[in-house]
Design an enzyme around this catalytic site. Sequence first.
Site, PDB file in Angstrom:
ATOM      1  CG  HIS A  21      -2.061   0.932   1.149  1.00 56.63           C
ATOM      2  ND1 HIS A  21      -2.041   2.171   1.732  1.00 56.63           N
ATOM      3  CD2 HIS A  21      -3.271   0.817   0.543  1.00 56.63           C
ATOM      4  CE1 HIS A  21      -3.184   2.788   1.500  1.00 56.63           C
ATOM      5  NE2 HIS A  21      -3.949   1.980   0.771  1.00 56.63           N
ATOM      6  CG  ASP A 196      -7.890   0.371  -0.277  1.00 57.02           C
ATOM      7  OD1 ASP A 196      -7.751   1.470   0.286  1.00 57.02           O
ATOM      8  OD2 ASP A 196      -6.964  -0.190  -0.891  1.00 57.02           O
TER       9      ASP A 196
END
Length: 296
Positions: A21, A196
């Site tokens: 990420h 997300d």
Amino acid sequence: MDSSFTQVPLTIAVYPHFMDHCFAGKVVFPAVEALKILAGLIGERDFFTSAFAPGHMADARFNKFLVLEPGQETIDALCNIRPIDDTRISLSLATRFSSKNGAMTRIREHCTATFYAKTEPVPNLSPVHAHECEEPVFKVATDSIYSELVPFGPAFHSIKDELRLARSGAYATLKAMPDDPDDPFKTMLGSGFPLDGAFHAGCVWSQRFFGVVAFPVGFDKRIIYKPTVEHQDYTARVIPQYQTHGTLGFDIWITDKQGDLCETVSGAMMRDVSGGTITPPAWIREGIHSCSYFSA
């Protein structure tokens, strides 16, 4: 419930997949994970006299990136807790940091949200949410999304197949990627990967229609009606609502394979957080002659 302020120290596990990420060359702690930790803390400590609904939250802000170092295994953090009344409580996830000369230690808040001890009925899906649009659609392959537009590692490749973009919104099939088996809060809000992935879709939409690489900085309200489950597929509609002072506002609807509504986000706020240093590739703007989409 009184209005006292409480600060609780936390040790947060950094799971290996978090290293995928990334933003601007740095590994950043996912905002959806921060929300899960805050919800888990409420569930553990029994703050409410009435039943706690972990999936009802509002006024979320992703204040500052929580940057992770390569190989980091834990985060020494703080949770600031402020009860509002018998049905609402505000929490923030923070860390301590030292000034450049080391003379002062300060607190940096990374994520703040208000949680509610109530539930809401599942709304009916309107046609704009339930069906594909009939406008011209620009399709973006998943490989292009994660190599050029949202350059996250494989663990966060939540968008499957291709992303469909129209002026009225982004339409995506999402995969709830696997959580770490040791995560004690993995089922607290359901999988964070579909939301997300919906943020990824909003980011790509922003690049095509506004020419900015917009990342989420908060939302007005999120309600989870049916927690998403890892390894399952979902559909997201990311619907633009407004643009003001450089912030783009979206509503997000996530449904499962049966068409059941799993969660909604109202007023998801996205903006360029790079200071203009990161810009979209030219090809994503193909056929777009103006950045003007919203009427106001």
